[in-house]
Design an enzyme around this catalytic site. Structure first.
Site, PDB file in Angstrom:
ATOM      1  N   TRP A  81      48.298  42.165  30.952  1.00  0.00           N
ATOM      2  CA  TRP A  81      48.667  43.574  30.855  1.00  0.00           C
ATOM      3  C   TRP A  81      48.822  43.973  29.401  1.00  0.00           C
ATOM      4  O   TRP A  81      49.921  43.942  28.843  1.00  0.00           O
ATOM      5  CB  TRP A  81      49.978  43.824  31.623  1.00  0.00           C
ATOM      6  CG  TRP A  81      49.816  43.656  33.094  1.00  0.00           C
ATOM      7  CD1 TRP A  81      49.266  44.562  33.962  1.00  0.00           C
ATOM      8  CD2 TRP A  81      50.192  42.523  33.888  1.00  0.00           C
ATOM      9  NE1 TRP A  81      49.275  44.050  35.234  1.00  0.00           N
ATOM     10  CE2 TRP A  81      49.840  42.816  35.220  1.00  0.00           C
ATOM     11  CE3 TRP A  81      50.782  41.301  33.603  1.00  0.00           C
ATOM     12  CZ2 TRP A  81      50.048  41.926  36.259  1.00  0.00           C
ATOM     13  CZ3 TRP A  81      50.997  40.415  34.638  1.00  0.00           C
ATOM     14  CH2 TRP A  81      50.639  40.726  35.948  1.00  0.00           C
ATOM     15  N   HIS A 101      52.193  48.522  34.960  1.00  0.00           N
ATOM     16  CA  HIS A 101      51.962  48.504  36.408  1.00  0.00           C
ATOM     17  C   HIS A 101      53.189  49.102  37.096  1.00  0.00           C
ATOM     18  O   HIS A 101      54.210  49.353  36.436  1.00  0.00           O
ATOM     19  CB  HIS A 101      51.655  47.082  36.912  1.00  0.00           C
ATOM     20  CG  HIS A 101      52.638  46.023  36.502  1.00  0.00           C
ATOM     21  ND1 HIS A 101      52.585  44.732  36.978  1.00  0.00           N
ATOM     22  CD2 HIS A 101      53.724  46.046  35.662  1.00  0.00           C
ATOM     23  CE1 HIS A 101      53.563  44.016  36.457  1.00  0.00           C
ATOM     24  NE2 HIS A 101      54.260  44.787  35.658  1.00  0.00           N
ATOM     25  N   ARG A 127      47.489  51.049  29.905  1.00  0.00           N
ATOM     26  CA  ARG A 127      47.129  49.732  29.355  1.00  0.00           C
ATOM     27  C   ARG A 127      46.308  49.922  28.093  1.00  0.00           C
ATOM     28  O   ARG A 127      45.411  50.777  28.060  1.00  0.00           O
ATOM     29  CB  ARG A 127      46.317  48.933  30.377  1.00  0.00           C
ATOM     30  CG  ARG A 127      47.144  48.635  31.606  1.00  0.00           C
ATOM     31  CD  ARG A 127      46.441  47.735  32.564  1.00  0.00           C
ATOM     32  NE  ARG A 127      47.274  47.588  33.762  1.00  0.00           N
ATOM     33  CZ  ARG A 127      46.998  46.797  34.774  1.00  0.00           C
ATOM     34  NH1 ARG A 127      45.903  46.064  34.744  1.00  0.00           N
ATOM     35  NH2 ARG A 127      47.795  46.724  35.808  1.00  0.00           N
ATOM     36  N   GLN A 141      48.629  53.750  40.121  1.00  0.00           N
ATOM     37  CA  GLN A 141      48.790  52.670  41.105  1.00  0.00           C
ATOM     38  C   GLN A 141      49.713  53.122  42.229  1.00  0.00           C
ATOM     39  O   GLN A 141      50.524  54.035  42.055  1.00  0.00           O
ATOM     40  CB  GLN A 141      49.402  51.422  40.455  1.00  0.00           C
ATOM     41  CG  GLN A 141      48.429  50.636  39.603  1.00  0.00           C
ATOM     42  CD  GLN A 141      48.983  49.284  39.158  1.00  0.00           C
ATOM     43  OE1 GLN A 141      50.171  49.025  39.240  1.00  0.00           O
ATOM     44  NE2 GLN A 141      48.101  48.426  38.676  1.00  0.00           N
ATOM     45  N   VAL A 184      54.653  36.594  42.635  1.00  0.00           N
ATOM     46  CA  VAL A 184      54.349  36.309  44.049  1.00  0.00           C
ATOM     47  C   VAL A 184      53.957  34.844  44.210  1.00  0.00           C
ATOM     48  O   VAL A 184      53.527  34.186  43.262  1.00  0.00           O
ATOM     49  CB  VAL A 184      53.199  37.197  44.601  1.00  0.00           C
ATOM     50  CG1 VAL A 184      53.625  38.636  44.719  1.00  0.00           C
ATOM     51  CG2 VAL A 184      51.958  37.060  43.749  1.00  0.00           C
ATOM     52  N   ALA A 226      54.246  42.190  48.807  1.00  0.00           N
ATOM     53  CA  ALA A 226      54.111  43.335  47.905  1.00  0.00           C
ATOM     54  C   ALA A 226      52.646  43.468  47.511  1.00  0.00           C
ATOM     55  O   ALA A 226      51.865  42.526  47.639  1.00  0.00           O
ATOM     56  CB  ALA A 226      54.981  43.132  46.671  1.00  0.00           C
TER      57      ALA A 226
HETATM   58  C1  YSA Z   1      50.334  42.092  42.498  1.00  0.00           C
HETATM   59  C2  YSA Z   1      51.228  41.449  43.343  1.00  0.00           C
HETATM   60  C3  YSA Z   1      52.295  42.149  43.848  1.00  0.00           C
HETATM   61  O1  YSA Z   1      53.214  41.518  44.626  1.00  0.00           O
HETATM   62  C4  YSA Z   1      52.474  43.508  43.578  1.00  0.00           C
HETATM   63  C5  YSA Z   1      51.580  44.153  42.740  1.00  0.00           C
HETATM   64  C6  YSA Z   1      50.525  43.447  42.204  1.00  0.00           C
HETATM   65  C7  YSA Z   1      49.569  44.108  41.300  1.00  0.00           C
HETATM   66  C8  YSA Z   1      49.924  43.909  39.821  1.00  0.00           C
HETATM   67  N1  YSA Z   1      51.141  44.580  39.449  1.00  0.00           N
HETATM   68  C9  YSA Z   1      48.787  44.489  38.978  1.00  0.00           C
HETATM   69  O2  YSA Z   1      48.966  45.430  38.242  1.00  0.00           O
HETATM   70  N2  YSA Z   1      47.618  43.867  39.180  1.00  0.00           N
HETATM   71  S1  YSA Z   1      46.239  44.358  38.504  1.00  0.00           S
HETATM   72  O3  YSA Z   1      46.335  44.324  37.067  1.00  0.00           O
HETATM   73  O4  YSA Z   1      45.167  43.544  39.043  1.00  0.00           O
HETATM   74  O5  YSA Z   1      46.031  45.844  38.951  1.00  0.00           O
HETATM   75  C10 YSA Z   1      46.113  46.213  40.325  1.00  0.00           C
HETATM   76  C11 YSA Z   1      45.025  47.180  40.664  1.00  0.00           C
HETATM   77  O6  YSA Z   1      45.089  48.292  39.773  1.00  0.00           O
HETATM   78  C12 YSA Z   1      43.623  46.607  40.470  1.00  0.00           C
HETATM   79  O7  YSA Z   1      43.220  45.904  41.605  1.00  0.00           O
HETATM   80  C13 YSA Z   1      42.810  47.874  40.279  1.00  0.00           C
HETATM   81  O8  YSA Z   1      42.545  48.501  41.507  1.00  0.00           O
HETATM   82  C14 YSA Z   1      43.769  48.743  39.490  1.00  0.00           C
HETATM   83  N3  YSA Z   1      43.537  48.626  38.045  1.00  0.00           N
HETATM   84  C15 YSA Z   1      43.969  47.659  37.207  1.00  0.00           C
HETATM   85  N4  YSA Z   1      43.571  47.893  35.956  1.00  0.00           N
HETATM   86  C16 YSA Z   1      42.858  49.044  35.978  1.00  0.00           C
HETATM   87  C17 YSA Z   1      42.829  49.514  37.323  1.00  0.00           C
HETATM   88  N5  YSA Z   1      42.208  50.652  37.676  1.00  0.00           N
HETATM   89  C18 YSA Z   1      41.597  51.333  36.694  1.00  0.00           C
HETATM   90  N6  YSA Z   1      41.580  50.967  35.391  1.00  0.00           N
HETATM   91  C19 YSA Z   1      42.205  49.832  34.991  1.00  0.00           C
HETATM   92  N7  YSA Z   1      42.207  49.506  33.709  1.00  0.00           N
END
Ligand code: YSA
Length: 265
Positions: A81, A101, A127, A141, A184, A226
């Protein structure tokens, strides 16, 4: 022409004619932004499934965004992140950042509520990363948190599959794969078939027992799951948008395409 008619015409000749019987002019109506439309549709779907909806702060403390999610300073997972810091003046005050997030709201919600918990948290995240067709530096999100007795990975999978089918229809092709998030155990990602490939729409997993214990709950009694899903990614799939950057370019021709969905939010 009667004298009276001539008199009236003469009196009226210096101003424009006013026809009070004409219908009024309608002011042009705007429509909701596609991400707002999508976010509201997703919220409604979760509400129908029994979830509460709450929001949290965009400017977040390092402690909630990272440390209490088991991502201490120096942990390699912080690299997942890339962060926009708001304050880091060396004064010893708590460091603030633009939340990367919506997961910090898991901790904030657990501070205030007791199980059973079934809540979603929609919101904007930020980000410090380069954009491409599927990544924006500002994204939306929807976090989900469910805590109760006897919850298993089957409940996580069933809930997310039910959601995806309600949003995209019964024929949608999905896949779960292992993924790593420090908060998790186990963790997974859900992908959806997109343009002959897979598009990751969310990260998820079973809430780590240490997070449940830190909330003052007995992890032998309570379990939970989650997830955090990307609203822009869902909007891309739903409306067939091939490049995420269209959403925030403010090109009126692109935004007008969504007039047809007015009233569907
Ligand atoms: C994981 C486990 C949990 O118990 C709860 C939540 C999470 C998700 C974690 N907090 C997270 O942020 N994961 S992630 O970085 O992979 O992002 C989650 C989702 O946000 C991605 O699958 C995607 O759909 C979206 N995302 C992430 N970065 C992005 C984005 N969408 C657009 N632009 C980006 N830069």
């Amino acid at each position: 022409m009667s004298a009276r008619r001539a008199e009236l015409l003469a009196a009226d000749s210096d101003g424009p004619a006013l026809d009070v019987t004409l219908p009024g002019r309608r002011p042009p109506l705007g429509s909701l932004h596609p991400i707002t439309l999508t976010r509201r549709m997703m919220e409604r779907t979760f509400r129908d499934m029994g979830f509460d909806v709450v929001e949290g702060p965009d400017v977040e403390l390092e402690e909630y965004n990272f440390d209490r999610l088991r991502i201490p300073a120096g942990h390699p997972a912080r690299d997942m992140w890339d962060t926009i810091w708001v304050s880091d003046d060396g004064s010893g005050d708590p460091r603030q950042l633009l939340r990367t997030h919506t997961s910090p709201m898991q901790i904030r919600y657990l501070e205030r509520r007791q199980p059973p918990i079934r809540v979603i948290v929609p919101g904007t995240c930020y980000r410090y990363e380069a954009t491409d067709a599927t990544h924006e530096w500002m994204l939306t999100q929807i976090e989900g948190l469910v805590i109760d007795e006897d919850l298993s990975f089957a409940h996580l999978k069933g809930t997310l599959e039910a959601f995806v089918r309600r949003v995209f229809g019964a024929d949608i092709e999905t896949r779960f794969r292992c993924d790593y998030f420090p908060f998790v155990e186990p963790g997974a990602e859900l992908g959806v078939r997109w343009q002959g490939d897979w598009l990751e729409v969310l990260g998820c997993g079973m809430v780590h027992p240490e997070i449940i214990a830190d909330a003052g709950l007995d992890p032998d009694r309570y379990t939970g799951f989650a997830f955090g899903m990307g609203v822009e990614r869902v909007a891309m799939l739903r409306y067939g948008v091939r490049d995420i950057r269209h959403f925030y370019r403010n090109d009126i021709r692109f935004l007008r395409e969504f007039d047809q969905f007015r009233g569907t939010a």
